[in-house]
Design a protein around this motif. Structure first.
Motif, short mmCIF file in Angstrom:
data_model
loop_
_atom_site.label_atom_id
_atom_site.label_comp_id
_atom_site.label_asym_id
_atom_site.label_seq_id
_atom_site.Cartn_x
_atom_site.Cartn_y
_atom_site.Cartn_z
N ALA A 16 7.83 50.31 6.69
CA ALA A 16 7.55 49.32 5.64
C ALA A 16 8.62 49.38 4.54
CB ALA A 16 6.16 49.55 5.05
N ALA A 17 9.09 50.57 4.21
CA ALA A 17 10.13 50.70 3.18
C ALA A 17 11.41 50.01 3.62
CB ALA A 17 10.38 52.17 2.86
N VAL A 18 11.79 50.18 4.88
CA VAL A 18 12.98 49.51 5.40
C VAL A 18 12.79 47.99 5.32
CG1 VAL A 18 14.33 49.08 7.50
CG2 VAL A 18 13.77 51.43 6.82
N GLN A 19 11.61 47.52 5.66
CA GLN A 19 11.33 46.08 5.59
C GLN A 19 11.39 45.59 4.14
OE1 GLN A 19 7.59 46.38 7.67
NE2 GLN A 19 8.46 45.46 9.52
N ALA A 20 10.84 46.36 3.23
CA ALA A 20 10.86 45.97 1.82
C ALA A 20 12.29 45.96 1.28
CB ALA A 20 9.99 46.94 1.00
N LEU A 21 13.07 46.95 1.62
CA LEU A 21 14.45 47.00 1.16
C LEU A 21 15.27 45.84 1.73
CD1 LEU A 21 14.91 50.86 1.44
CD2 LEU A 21 14.91 49.52 -0.70
N TYR A 22 14.99 45.50 2.97
CA TYR A 22 15.64 44.34 3.59
C TYR A 22 15.27 43.07 2.82
CZ TYR A 22 16.83 40.77 7.04
OH TYR A 22 17.34 39.66 7.67
N GLN A 23 13.99 42.90 2.54
CA GLN A 23 13.54 41.73 1.79
C GLN A 23 14.19 41.68 0.42
OE1 GLN A 23 9.28 40.98 1.73
NE2 GLN A 23 9.44 40.01 -0.27
N GLN A 24 14.27 42.84 -0.23
CA GLN A 24 14.89 42.89 -1.56
C GLN A 24 16.35 42.45 -1.48
OE1 GLN A 24 15.70 46.79 -3.28
NE2 GLN A 24 14.97 46.05 -5.27
N GLN A 25 17.06 42.90 -0.47
CA GLN A 25 18.47 42.53 -0.34
C GLN A 25 18.62 41.04 -0.02
OE1 GLN A 25 20.87 44.73 2.46
NE2 GLN A 25 22.67 43.53 1.99
N MET A 26 17.80 40.53 0.87
CA MET A 26 17.94 39.15 1.31
C MET A 26 17.47 38.14 0.26
SD MET A 26 19.48 39.57 4.09
CE MET A 26 19.52 37.89 4.66
N GLU A 27 16.40 38.47 -0.46
CA GLU A 27 15.80 37.52 -1.38
C GLU A 27 16.03 37.86 -2.85
OE1 GLU A 27 11.66 37.23 -0.34
OE2 GLU A 27 12.12 36.55 1.70
N GLY A 28 16.50 39.07 -3.12
CA GLY A 28 16.70 39.48 -4.49
C GLY A 28 15.39 39.68 -5.25
N THR A 29 14.33 40.01 -4.51
CA THR A 29 13.01 40.19 -5.11
C THR A 29 13.04 41.35 -6.10
OG1 THR A 29 12.06 39.46 -3.01
CG2 THR A 29 10.55 40.48 -4.59
N ALA A 30 12.49 41.13 -7.29
CA ALA A 30 12.40 42.19 -8.29
C ALA A 30 11.56 43.35 -7.74
CB ALA A 30 11.78 41.65 -9.58
N LEU A 31 11.93 44.56 -8.10
CA LEU A 31 11.31 45.75 -7.54
C LEU A 31 9.78 45.77 -7.70
CD1 LEU A 31 11.71 48.47 -6.10
CD2 LEU A 31 12.01 49.49 -8.36
#
Length: 155
Positions: A16-31
């Protein structure tokens, strides 16, 4: 929680952390928004997909998940510096598949900051995460890079 259940919950947290980090990189989602989204809609929740109706995401150790995501976010420059030093000459992080990069970042963070996790266990776990997305060749790449990082920071 027994040892096997805790081990499974941590494995799920890593994925899940890898998926979240991927999402953060792709979408720029705030932490904080990213963590909240995973807490509310993913970790241990029912899958919202008609093809998987009634299925539930596996339980994850939420505190461990949060530490991985927050830790990678906070120490990204340090982590990336370690990774760049282990890549073959001429390779950059930008050349890596974006999912692969997040696997390596999370694994490096765990090796840096989670002394409670044995080196071999951390590396093996991220090799398994890589196998969820890639073939054996890429999983071996993860093993090689994380082993080289571990030799530098945990020796």
């Amino acid at each position: 929680m027994n040892t096997a259940a805790r081990s499974q919950a941590r494995s799920t947290a890593r994925l899940a952390a890898v998926q979240a980090l991927y999402q953060q990189q792709m979408e720029g989602t705030a932490l904080n928004r990213l963590l909240d989204e995973f807490h509310q809609h993913r970790l241990g929740r029912e899958v919202d997909d008609e093809d998987h109706e009634g299925e539930v995401f596996a339980d994850a150790e939420v505190d461990f998940f949060d530490d991985l995501v927050r830790g990678v976010d906070a120490r990204r420059d340090e982590i990336d510096e370690l990774l760049v030093a282990k890549l073959a000459q001429g390779w950059t992080l930008a050349r890596l598949d974006k999912t692969m990069l997040q696997i390596l970042r999370a694994g490096t963070y765990e090796l840096l900051a989670r002394a409670d996790v044995p080196t071999a266990s951390a590396i093996s776990e991220y090799v398994d995460v890589a196998k969820a997305f890639f073939d054996d060749r890429e999983a071996k790449f993860v093993n090689g890079i994380l082993d080289a990082v571990a030799k530098e920071i945990r020796s």
